[in-house]
Scaffold this motif. Sequence first.
Motif, mmCIF file in Angstrom:
data_model
loop_
_atom_site.group_PDB
_atom_site.id
_atom_site.type_symbol
_atom_site.label_atom_id
_atom_site.label_comp_id
_atom_site.label_asym_id
_atom_site.label_seq_id
_atom_site.Cartn_x
_atom_site.Cartn_y
_atom_site.Cartn_z
ATOM 1 N N PRO A 177 0.831 -1.226 0.163
ATOM 2 C CA PRO A 177 0.124 0.293 -0.022
ATOM 3 C C PRO A 177 0.903 1.382 0.046
ATOM 4 C CG PRO A 177 -0.874 -1.593 1.791
ATOM 5 C CD PRO A 177 0.697 -1.970 1.107
ATOM 6 N N MET A 178 2.070 1.161 0.777
ATOM 7 C CA MET A 178 2.795 2.388 0.829
ATOM 8 C C MET A 178 3.300 2.583 -0.393
ATOM 9 S SD MET A 178 6.140 2.906 3.109
ATOM 10 C CE MET A 178 7.275 4.319 2.699
ATOM 11 N N MET A 179 3.943 1.685 -1.275
ATOM 12 C CA MET A 179 4.616 1.665 -2.392
ATOM 13 C C MET A 179 3.241 2.269 -3.394
ATOM 14 S SD MET A 179 7.481 0.557 -1.853
ATOM 15 C CE MET A 179 7.243 0.942 -0.010
ATOM 16 N N LEU A 180 2.243 1.716 -3.737
ATOM 17 C CA LEU A 180 1.265 2.067 -4.562
ATOM 18 C C LEU A 180 0.987 3.641 -4.155
ATOM 19 C CD1 LEU A 180 -0.660 1.279 -6.834
ATOM 20 C CD2 LEU A 180 -2.318 0.795 -4.855
ATOM 21 N N ALA A 181 1.056 4.013 -3.220
ATOM 22 C CA ALA A 181 0.679 5.460 -2.809
ATOM 23 C C ALA A 181 2.029 6.395 -3.184
ATOM 24 C CB ALA A 181 0.370 5.661 -1.372
ATOM 25 N N ILE A 182 3.168 6.007 -3.022
ATOM 26 C CA ILE A 182 4.409 6.548 -3.653
ATOM 27 C C ILE A 182 4.148 6.887 -4.969
ATOM 28 C CG2 ILE A 182 6.780 6.163 -4.135
ATOM 29 C CD1 ILE A 182 7.073 4.912 -1.477
ATOM 30 N N CYS A 183 3.721 5.958 -5.974
ATOM 31 C CA CYS A 183 3.609 6.104 -7.123
ATOM 32 C C CYS A 183 2.543 7.215 -7.476
ATOM 33 C CB CYS A 183 3.163 4.889 -7.961
ATOM 34 S SG CYS A 183 4.315 3.654 -7.777
ATOM 35 N N ALA A 184 1.493 7.023 -6.933
ATOM 36 C CA ALA A 184 0.269 8.242 -6.986
ATOM 37 C C ALA A 184 0.765 9.713 -6.637
ATOM 38 C CB ALA A 184 -0.791 7.744 -6.271
ATOM 39 N N GLY A 185 1.372 9.463 -5.366
ATOM 40 C CA GLY A 185 2.052 11.010 -5.080
ATOM 41 C C GLY A 185 3.075 11.494 -5.856
ATOM 42 N N ILE B 15 1.859 7.729 4.551
ATOM 43 C CA ILE B 15 3.404 8.090 4.448
ATOM 44 C C ILE B 15 4.048 7.935 2.894
ATOM 45 C CG2 ILE B 15 5.818 7.434 4.858
ATOM 46 C CD1 ILE B 15 4.515 8.800 7.424
ATOM 47 N N GLY B 16 3.122 6.908 2.176
ATOM 48 C CA GLY B 16 3.737 6.637 0.792
ATOM 49 C C GLY B 16 3.343 7.905 0.117
ATOM 50 N N MET B 17 1.812 8.457 -0.038
ATOM 51 C CA MET B 17 1.539 9.506 -0.244
ATOM 52 C C MET B 17 2.445 10.746 -0.222
ATOM 53 S SD MET B 17 -0.629 10.734 -2.974
ATOM 54 C CE MET B 17 -1.896 9.514 -2.721
ATOM 55 N N VAL B 18 2.695 11.051 0.927
ATOM 56 C CA VAL B 18 3.532 12.187 1.298
ATOM 57 C C VAL B 18 5.097 11.927 0.585
ATOM 58 C CG1 VAL B 18 4.558 13.636 3.174
ATOM 59 C CG2 VAL B 18 2.334 12.938 3.206
ATOM 60 N N THR B 19 5.460 10.734 0.637
ATOM 61 C CA THR B 19 6.672 10.646 0.129
ATOM 62 C C THR B 19 6.909 10.990 -1.149
ATOM 63 O OG1 THR B 19 7.360 8.990 1.992
ATOM 64 C CG2 THR B 19 8.566 8.937 -0.054
ATOM 65 N N ALA C 173 6.834 9.718 -14.087
ATOM 66 C CA ALA C 173 6.159 11.058 -13.933
ATOM 67 C C ALA C 173 7.035 12.018 -14.859
ATOM 68 C CB ALA C 173 6.315 11.488 -12.661
ATOM 69 N N LEU C 174 8.163 12.181 -14.930
ATOM 70 C CA LEU C 174 8.986 13.011 -15.790
ATOM 71 C C LEU C 174 8.772 12.701 -17.271
ATOM 72 C CD1 LEU C 174 12.435 13.246 -14.068
ATOM 73 C CD2 LEU C 174 10.477 14.786 -13.949
ATOM 74 N N GLY C 175 8.603 11.485 -17.583
ATOM 75 C CA GLY C 175 8.025 10.895 -18.910
ATOM 76 C C GLY C 175 6.764 11.606 -19.499
ATOM 77 N N ALA C 176 5.818 11.380 -18.349
ATOM 78 C CA ALA C 176 4.509 11.695 -18.521
ATOM 79 C C ALA C 176 4.277 13.137 -19.160
ATOM 80 C CB ALA C 176 3.616 11.265 -17.430
ATOM 81 N N HIS C 177 5.336 13.814 -18.206
ATOM 82 C CA HIS C 177 5.184 15.197 -18.475
ATOM 83 C C HIS C 177 6.079 15.853 -19.249
ATOM 84 C CE1 HIS C 177 3.170 15.159 -14.335
ATOM 85 N NE2 HIS C 177 2.754 16.238 -14.726
ATOM 86 N N GLY C 178 6.820 14.899 -20.268
ATOM 87 C CA GLY C 178 7.620 15.262 -21.397
ATOM 88 C C GLY C 178 9.148 15.853 -20.973
ATOM 89 N N ALA C 179 9.282 15.656 -19.805
ATOM 90 C CA ALA C 179 10.544 16.220 -19.168
ATOM 91 C C ALA C 179 11.701 15.219 -19.223
ATOM 92 C CB ALA C 179 10.396 16.899 -17.672
ATOM 93 N N PHE C 180 11.509 13.990 -19.493
ATOM 94 C CA PHE C 180 12.633 12.994 -19.477
ATOM 95 C C PHE C 180 12.978 12.448 -20.947
ATOM 96 C CE2 PHE C 180 14.481 8.710 -18.057
ATOM 97 C CZ PHE C 180 15.629 9.184 -17.796
ATOM 98 N N GLU C 181 13.986 13.046 -21.515
ATOM 99 C CA GLU C 181 14.045 12.538 -22.946
ATOM 100 C C GLU C 181 15.393 11.852 -23.171
ATOM 101 O OE1 GLU C 181 14.523 16.594 -24.589
ATOM 102 O OE2 GLU C 181 12.484 17.179 -24.195
ATOM 103 N N LEU C 182 15.682 11.563 -24.366
ATOM 104 C CA LEU C 182 16.569 10.610 -24.664
ATOM 105 C C LEU C 182 18.015 11.201 -23.988
ATOM 106 C CD1 LEU C 182 15.983 8.990 -28.050
ATOM 107 C CD2 LEU C 182 15.570 7.889 -25.937
ATOM 108 N N GLN C 183 18.474 12.369 -24.519
ATOM 109 C CA GLN C 183 19.463 12.871 -23.825
ATOM 110 C C GLN C 183 19.622 12.766 -22.079
ATOM 111 O OE1 GLN C 183 19.596 17.218 -23.691
ATOM 112 N NE2 GLN C 183 21.909 17.547 -24.064
ATOM 113 N N GLY C 184 18.695 13.129 -21.599
ATOM 114 C CA GLY C 184 18.693 13.056 -20.304
ATOM 115 C C GLY C 184 18.900 11.603 -19.887
#
Length: 249
Positions: free
Chosen positions: A78-86, A137-141, A187-198
């Motif tokens: 449950p903590m790991m799933l909340a980390i992803c959402a947060g 804790i997972g969501m806040v993290t 998350a960075l990929g979903a926002h177009g902020a993690f490209e091949l150069q990175g």
Amino acid sequence: MIDLSTPLLLAAAATFAAAGIVKGVTGMGLPTVAMGVLGALISPLAAASLLIVPSLVTNVWQLLSGPAFGPLVRRLWPMMLAICAGTMLGATYLTSGETEETTIALGLALAIYAGFSLLARPVRVPAHWEPWLSPTIGMVTGIVTGSTGVFVIPAVPYLQALCLPRDDLVQALGLSFTVSTIALAAALGAHGAFELQGLALSALALGPALAGLWVGQALRGRISAASFRRLFLICLLLLGAEMSLRPLV
């Protein structure tokens, strides 16, 4: 996305080597050190993109080297799933271009973590609190991870408060850090902020990080981990305070 000047590349290599040493000695701290130092040189978004590959590789190694992978996943999912959402939610701030706010948030996260670790007495989380406290804790993290690139607040103090056996705690930290790294990359990929150069630059940072990790593991038996950790936290506290106050000066 990142100015590829020679001084910056050398600074990044030295930073990841130092971060690897810290992780080798203490079992954690690679993204914290990397974000703390690189955040002073480049934007928090660019720094977060650089740490993806070295953080993922070192954390997967830490996760798979322990004895209780299955039981920990069943206990902490449950903590790991909340980390992803947060993380998905928090990444909105990191990718918004509001670097002043994210720099302040990163500095505060570093300072709070260091101050808590230096001053707080050990606490214990009652077992009957876990079903609701773990996802909280997972969501806040996740929100802190997404907005600052730092994985430790409040996941590390919480996992320590579960009073796990030492090897299980190291593996639980590896699980949390691995999930946080994957979630941050997504998350960075979903926002177009993690490209091949990175991705390519992040892969290049893996070499210094692994070299530092090897040195840190070699040093672990020769110096007091408690003394090293204390000095590391004091430096982190000062760095976090400087970063949080820098935009206000």
